[in-house]
Design a protein around this motif. Structure first.
Motif, mmCIF file in Angstrom:
data_model
loop_
_atom_site.group_PDB
_atom_site.id
_atom_site.type_symbol
_atom_site.label_atom_id
_atom_site.label_comp_id
_atom_site.label_asym_id
_atom_site.label_seq_id
_atom_site.Cartn_x
_atom_site.Cartn_y
_atom_site.Cartn_z
ATOM 1 N N UNK A 50 -3.647 16.592 -12.529
ATOM 2 C CA UNK A 50 -3.927 15.866 -11.287
ATOM 3 C C UNK A 50 -3.318 14.473 -11.447
ATOM 4 N N UNK A 51 -3.055 13.816 -10.347
ATOM 5 C CA UNK A 51 -2.616 12.418 -10.422
ATOM 6 C C UNK A 51 -1.372 12.266 -11.274
ATOM 7 N N UNK A 52 -1.471 11.358 -12.257
ATOM 8 C CA UNK A 52 -0.310 11.050 -13.097
ATOM 9 C C UNK A 52 0.080 12.220 -13.977
ATOM 10 N N UNK A 53 -0.899 12.975 -14.445
ATOM 11 C CA UNK A 53 -0.551 14.099 -15.315
ATOM 12 C C UNK A 53 0.216 15.172 -14.546
ATOM 13 N N UNK B 179 -1.557 2.682 -19.901
ATOM 14 C CA UNK B 179 -0.689 3.281 -18.883
ATOM 15 C C UNK B 179 -0.499 4.769 -19.160
ATOM 16 N N UNK B 180 -1.585 5.463 -19.451
ATOM 17 C CA UNK B 180 -1.483 6.831 -19.967
ATOM 18 C C UNK B 180 -0.744 7.776 -19.022
ATOM 19 N N UNK B 181 0.139 8.543 -19.640
ATOM 20 C CA UNK B 181 0.957 9.495 -18.889
ATOM 21 C C UNK B 181 0.118 10.626 -18.307
ATOM 22 N N UNK B 182 -1.072 10.870 -18.902
ATOM 23 C CA UNK B 182 -1.893 12.013 -18.487
ATOM 24 C C UNK B 182 -3.071 11.602 -17.620
ATOM 25 N N UNK C 236 -8.025 19.478 -22.960
ATOM 26 C CA UNK C 236 -6.668 19.776 -22.554
ATOM 27 C C UNK C 236 -6.395 19.122 -21.206
ATOM 28 N N UNK C 237 -5.210 18.582 -21.077
ATOM 29 C CA UNK C 237 -4.846 17.879 -19.847
ATOM 30 C C UNK C 237 -5.079 18.778 -18.636
#
Lengths: 394, 93
Positions: A196-199, A31-34, A192-193
């Motif tokens: 987009x989306x969840x990140x 369920x990655x935050x990024x 590096x993050x």
């Protein structure tokens, strides 16, 4: 319905989909935050292409010149036909890559992949500490990833580690690289993050400071000196701290093609967020029609679509105006310059984001993890009452 | 860090790399994790003979026979070997 300009030549006829990314399922045990996946992925989890449909995609794309195949997701290992897909990919002459969290990779499956001719496995790792690795993925997968890394190495695969970098792990770059060395990594991608989306919805919580990034890059360069040719290290620079945007995907519809779980075909990972584009689906159209003739793939090819300040910009060939999705997500204008560019009238949005990321109150807001429940709530606009899901850092 | 090429050396395509002819691009390519290189015709001809059996000298002889009008190509072939070795596309048998 998507309109296809059948028979009408594309703006640029030299394009070729050299890279094919099969986002084979949006289902994921992590369920990655990024995660860059769309926050409304829950709407796209139905009607996954079946094995035969994927095999047809592989064959058609190969005929068009596709060479590098990424099998991604979600977590591709949640499907039980990856063995058939990698075998077909090998027979067709692809260089194939399974992009995985490692969850679901068993001895039996990795042996079948090896027998089928899978070329490499890219494993995501998150940190050297179990606490942060488990926190940012919202799972208990740290130990499993260590085991999977050993299994990959044991089977003679090139060890390719992908580590998404954010505020929680950027202070551990040296230790992460040392861990990679110990695992025998051949390639390490410090990504590096990208927001987009969840990140993007977790940006304030994930964005590191400029000082942290400079330090991380310095440590990476020192490590490169030390390790030499033994391990290739890619450091993907975050664009928020740049003055010019990235040449996103090397140009829209130039060399990169994504087929999503349900068969929609996209020129980049997050293109589905863009307004007024219907992306064609392989169930309704031939892949070559989609690539060469569809209005979606021709929409931002070349530079005819540009407006000022990009149109008359002397540097437009370098970056093609940057990322369409970022332009739209941040400024609401999909045809505008990517706000990363200091020439963009929307650059203040980036500067504000950088300021916000230093704001302790915003940093302390709960992270919205990539879950089916959160996705459904975001689709319905119910994302205000989130305190009940609050998860503090360990 | 340039490594020296000896005529007696035998090279192969490096592990985790694949060398193949691509009909759609009309050229030879090298594929590896996260990357691909399209080779120009002469680089392709050279690497096509790098098979873990031919010595560098053999490669030179074979290409001189194949391209009789090309003149003295030995130096160019050696520098291609150097280039490929430094890029880690090839490794010693």
């Amino acid at each position: 319905m998507t309109t296809l300009n059948n028979g009408v030549e594309a703006n640029i006829t030299q394009t070729q989909p050299l890279w094919l990314l099969a986002e084979i399922t949006y289902r994921c045990p992590l369920h990655c935050a990024f995660c860059y996946n769309p926050t409304d992925y829950a709407d796209h989890t139905k009607n996954e292409l079946n094995t035969d449909e994927w095999i047809k995609v592989l064959r058609d794309a190969r005929k068009m010149g596709a060479l590098q195949l990424g099998i991604s997701g979600g977590e591709p290992l949640l499907r039980d036909d990856i063995e058939d897909i990698v075998t077909e990919a090998n027979q067709l002459g692809y260089y194939s890559n399974l992009i995985t969290s490692g969850v679901g990779l068993t001895e039996k499956r990795i042996d079948a992949f090896k027998a089928g001719g899978l070329d490499h496995i890219q494993l995501s790792m998150h940190d050297i500490t179990e606490e942060i690795s488990n926190f940012v993925t919202d799972t208990k997968t740290f130990k499993l990833k260590q085991k999977v890394a050993a299994m990959i190495k044991d089977r003679g695969y090139p060890m390719v580690l992908n580590v998404v970098i954010h505020r929680y792990n950027i202070g551990h770059i040296k230790e992460i690289l040392e861990m990679a060395e110990k695992l025998g990594a051949d390639y390490v991608e410090l990504a590096n993050t990208q927001y987009y989306g969840w990140s993007l919805i977790n940006r304030n919580q994930l964005m590191p400071t400029k000082e942290q990034i400079d330090e991380a890059e310095k440590i990476t360069n020192e490590f490169r000196e030390y390790i030499g040719n033994k391990m290739k290290i890619f450091f993907v620079v975050p664009d928020y701290y740049a003055e010019r945007p990235k040449k996103c995907m090397n140009g829209w519809g130039e060399v990169f093609m994504i087929v999503t779980a349900n068969g929609d075909v996209l020129p980049c990972h997050s293109a589905r967020v863009l307004p007024n584009i219907d992306f064609p689906n392989v169930k309704n159209y031939q892949l070559n029609e989609i690539w060469y003739d569809s209005s979606a793939f021709n929409k931002y090819r070349g530079d005819d679509w540009m407006k000022e300040p990009c149109r008359s910009c002397s540097e437009k060939e370098n970056d093609l105006g940057g990322c369409r999705c970022q332009a739209y997500l941040l400024s609401g204008d999909a045809e505008g310059a990517d706000p990363i560019c200091t020439k963009s009238p929307h650059r203040h949005l980036i500067d504000q984001a950088l300021e916000d990321s230093k704001n302790e109150i915003l940093q302390a807001q709960p992270i919205i993890f990539r879950t089916d429940k959160n996705s459904k709530e975001l689709i319905q606009g119910e994302h205000k009452e989130r305190l009940k899901d609050f998860k503090a850092m360990p | 860090m340039t490594q020296k090429i000896e005529l007696t050396d035998i090279y192969k395509i490096a592990p985790h790399h694949r060398f193949q002819w691509e009909e759609a691009q009309n050229c030879y390519v090298i594929l590896f994790p996260e990357g691909m290189i399209k080779l120009n015709p002469s680089a392709g001809e050279i690497l096509n003979l790098v098979d873990g059996k031919n010595s560098v000298e053999n490669v030179v002889t074979l290409l001189k026979e194949k391209f009789k009008d090309a003149g003295d190509i030995e130096k160019d072939i050696i520098s291609m070997f150097e280039f490929a070795l430094n890029k880690a596309w090839i490794s010693k048998e």
